[in-house]
Design an enzyme around this catalytic site. Structure first.
Site, PDB file in Angstrom:
ATOM      1  N   PRO A 176       0.776  -1.255   0.000  1.00  0.00           N
ATOM      2  CG  PRO A 176       0.055  -0.925   2.200  1.00  0.00           C
ATOM      3  CD  PRO A 176       0.753  -1.922   1.318  1.00  0.00           C
ATOM      4  CB  CYS A 177       3.048   2.823  -2.502  1.00  0.00           C
ATOM      5  SG  CYS A 177       2.168   2.433  -4.021  1.00  0.00           S
TER       6      CYS A 177
END
Length: 208
Positions: A176-177
């Site tokens: 989850p950047c």
């Protein structure tokens, strides 16, 4: 008349084989994947998954998910890159990667807050890989800044490098950047574009 009927049958058969949604094409693709796997020649299998941020390409090696791509990136370009960096035998399947597709669906309906999938992180290296391995530690519905991530991975001066690592993450959504923002709270770069990043953040805030 008989000739016209025969021509029509041929045309229908050709349409079925060239229509990506046709069952015949899907069966052919799956058979090619099975044959390649049996012969040990399959490098990557991929599948397209519908989502609220557009179609996603999910690709995997025998080790795990190696690439998640947004349609805005250009699937042909992504597949060419994967073939160059992982291996040339890249095949599409309509039935493989079912667990990944189910988890992505569950994420978007708000019932899944973390992914439990084997990953192949060979498309990243060095500091980028270090940053990307930290990202799943950011809780669902929460965010950190590039500066905070730099500090947490032990290199407080590498704020820009953290931004680059997030913007080039080959496994967006699953890794989850999108939960990393600029210090001033603005969105920052994202492979799927700023609208997709906002959609993911809004989804998590509402479901958390």
């Amino acid at each position: 008349m008989k000739m016209n009927e025969q021509d029509s049958k041929i045309e229908r058969a050709l349409r079925e084989l060239t229509d990506p949604s046709s069952g015949e094409l899907s069966r052919l693709q799956d058979r090619l994947v099975a044959d390649a796997r049996a012969s040990g020649s399959l490098d990557v299998v991929y599948r397209l998954v519908d989502s609220p941020v557009g179609r996603l390409l999910v690709a995997a090696t025998s080790k795990g998910i190696v690439r998640v791509a947004f349609e805005i990136e250009g699937f042909d370009s992504v597949l060419s890159d994967v073939a160059a960096k992982v291996g040339p035998a890249v095949l599409r399947s309509s039935t493989e990667l079912e667990v990944a597709a189910q988890q992505i669906d569950a994420y978007f309906d708000g019932s899944r807050h973390a992914f439990d999938l084997p990953l192949d992180d060979r498309l990243s290296a060095g500091f980028r890989q270090l940053v990307q391995r930290h990202l799943p530690q950011i809780a669902y519905g929460s965010t950190q800044t590039y500066k905070q991530v730099a500090e947490l991975v032990g290199n407080p001066g590498a704020v820009r490098a953290v931004g680059t690592a997030c913007a080039t993450n080959p496994l967006p959504i699953v890794v989850p950047c999108h939960r990393v923002l600029r210090t001033d709270g603005t969105i920052g770069g994202y492979l799927g574009g700023p609208d997709a990043k906002r959609t993911l953040l809004d989804l998590e805030r509402q479901a958390a």
